[in-house]
Every structure is written in C-alpha cells, then in structure tokens.
Scaffold this motif. Sequence first.
Motif, short mmCIF file in Angstrom:
data_model
loop_
_atom_site.label_atom_id
_atom_site.label_comp_id
_atom_site.label_asym_id
_atom_site.label_seq_id
_atom_site.Cartn_x
_atom_site.Cartn_y
_atom_site.Cartn_z
N LEU A 177 46.13 48.06 30.27
CA LEU A 177 45.22 46.91 30.22
C LEU A 177 43.79 47.35 29.94
CD1 LEU A 177 46.38 44.77 33.30
CD2 LEU A 177 46.97 44.44 30.90
N GLY A 178 43.48 48.59 30.29
CA GLY A 178 42.11 49.08 30.09
C GLY A 178 41.16 48.70 31.19
N LEU A 179 41.66 47.99 32.23
CA LEU A 179 40.81 47.62 33.36
C LEU A 179 40.71 48.79 34.33
CD1 LEU A 179 42.16 44.04 34.18
CD2 LEU A 179 39.99 44.60 33.10
N PRO A 180 39.62 48.87 35.08
CA PRO A 180 39.52 49.90 36.11
C PRO A 180 40.72 49.80 37.07
CG PRO A 180 37.42 48.82 35.82
CD PRO A 180 38.40 48.03 35.02
N MET A 181 41.16 50.96 37.55
CA MET A 181 42.34 51.02 38.40
C MET A 181 42.02 51.69 39.74
SD MET A 181 45.13 52.40 35.64
CE MET A 181 46.53 52.04 36.72
N LEU A 182 42.57 51.12 40.81
CA LEU A 182 42.51 51.75 42.12
C LEU A 182 43.92 52.29 42.39
CD1 LEU A 182 40.84 50.17 45.26
CD2 LEU A 182 42.76 51.73 45.38
N LEU A 183 44.05 53.62 42.43
CA LEU A 183 45.35 54.27 42.52
C LEU A 183 45.57 54.80 43.93
CD1 LEU A 183 47.94 55.43 41.26
CD2 LEU A 183 46.58 57.39 40.46
N GLN A 184 46.41 54.10 44.69
CA GLN A 184 46.72 54.52 46.05
C GLN A 184 47.80 55.60 46.04
OE1 GLN A 184 47.66 50.45 47.53
NE2 GLN A 184 46.07 50.84 49.04
#
Length: 315
Positions: free
Chosen positions: A107-114
């Motif tokens: 998507l190209g959106l910022p990601m929060l990767l848990q």
Amino acid sequence: MSSTAQRAAHTERATVRLGTLTVGAGPAVVIGGPGADARWISLRDHRGGVSAHGAEESVARAQGAGPVLVEPSCEGDLPLIAERADGTVVGAAWMRDSGLVRATAGLGLPMLLQRDPSATLEEWLEVAGHCAAEGNEGIVLCEGGRGPLGVAAPDLALMLTARERSGRPVLAGLGTDPVLAAAAIAAGADGLLLDPSASDRDALAAHEAVKIVGALIRRESPDSVPAAREAIDRVDAALAVLLERRAELAGTIQRLKPVGGFAGRDPDRERRLVAEMARRAPVLGETRLAPIMNAVIEAGLHLAEERRAAPRDRR
C-alpha cells in the motif's frame, strides 16, 4: 556496502511520518488510548464476521484529530485502509503471514510492525526487510512481548538491539498497563503503543512518563517557535517534578538538622552544589546558576518553615 555504511544509511532514514506525526526523532510519541498522538484500530477483532460496511464504520469512528492506523483482518480490508488510514498495523499474531504482510506493505503507507513473541530478532528484522523490498521504508518496529497471563511485557533489551541493528524507530507495546512506560522511554523507545481500550488513568500515566523521562534523555532540535515551546513545556514538566522532590528532601533535612531554617544554611555546601551543577551545565556556568539555586533553596526553606508553623496555627 560495508556494515558501517549500511548502519549510517539506516540512521539517515530513521524517522517515519505518520500523517503529521514524526516517529523516531524529537519527542517520544504515544499511539493508542485516550489523548494519544495517533490512534489505531484493529479490524481483526471482528475477523470472520465484519462486513465491508462494518469495517468502514470502524475506520470512520476512529478518524478525527491526529493520524489513524488500522490493522487489517484480510487483504479485502486493504482498499479501505488505503483510502482512509494514515498507516497500517501488522499485528504480532500475523507477523508471519507473508502474503498479507507483503500486500499491506504494498500500500505504501507507513507500517507499525509488531513482533510475534515467539519470533527471534532475526525473524522480526527479516519481515521488516521483506516490507522494504516491497518499496516501503516507512516501518516502525513495535516490541510487546508476552508475560504471565498474556500481559504485555516488552523485552527492552531486544527492542534497543532492534533499533541499533535496523536504524528504524521502535515502540514499546504496553497493552493497557503503563507500569513499564518510564523504563521503555529510558531504554530508548521512540514511543509507546497502548491498547485502544486503555483507561484514561493508564493513558495519563503513559503520557506523563513520555513527557518527563523523555525530557531528560531525548535531545530535541525544534525548527519552529510552536515546536520549541512544546519542547520547553516538556522540560518544565520534568523540572516541576524534580523541584517538588527537592523541596520534600530539603524539608527532611530541616527536621533532622540541629539548627534548621535560614539560620542553618551552609554556604560552603551551597557553593559546592552550584559548582557541581555547573559541571553538568557548563553553558549556564556558576555565575548564572548561583542565583537560580539560591531561589530554589530559599523556596524550600520557606516551605519548611510554613509546614513547621502550621500545627501551631491550628491550635
């Protein structure tokens, strides 16, 4: 590219923009819970039972002031997220779902990767690398861990190692319990992730930890008057807590000294105190610090005298 050059390259892009919010530089942030800098919702809470309309309603309710991050339940949620959200959340439960992770990164959106609590550091960073391979460098790592009874218990040493190894911003996932908030910020977290259901009280405790501990250990370089004033407000918050604590300790000394109050002042100790402070604050120096500390000391003495007189006044 050498390992040193790789680390330098990572360091140069160690900030991520979530809408108007910057993560990784400047003040630490709080995501989730009341009063957060950014909010997040999970569509996985309704996995298998949420309709497209229901997902849209959930996202719409989360929108308002500040950025919104959304955790999808399946690839079918991604078009809605692309249209309405400022970022995505890759939950710990599906960190290993490579297909959905790659589609979300796309998507190209910022990601929060848990991090999946069972995943190693290498596995966690490898997933971040897969997201970057999709052309998405806007990755924020989040370490939540799991303690007894499923309570969030972030591994702060692992979190810091991930920050150093990857050069990416890191958050500490605390669930609804802010007990480790101050420790996480002191350990180098760029912010905290709270569960959206966190209470007002727990969220306030997390925000206070971010503000006060962050003011002591995070250097800021604001580039506008409003940003500089906000930074000063954070320093003043920490200063207020320390001044109150100093006054309480000074009051204890007044009760223990054979000669208390203004008559019991020790000029030599006060000069040594100012000199030691000047060592830590050389820009201010002894000349500027001396009147400041004199005012602080006198305020403490006045407070101690007022408290000593109070029981007599009630007779």
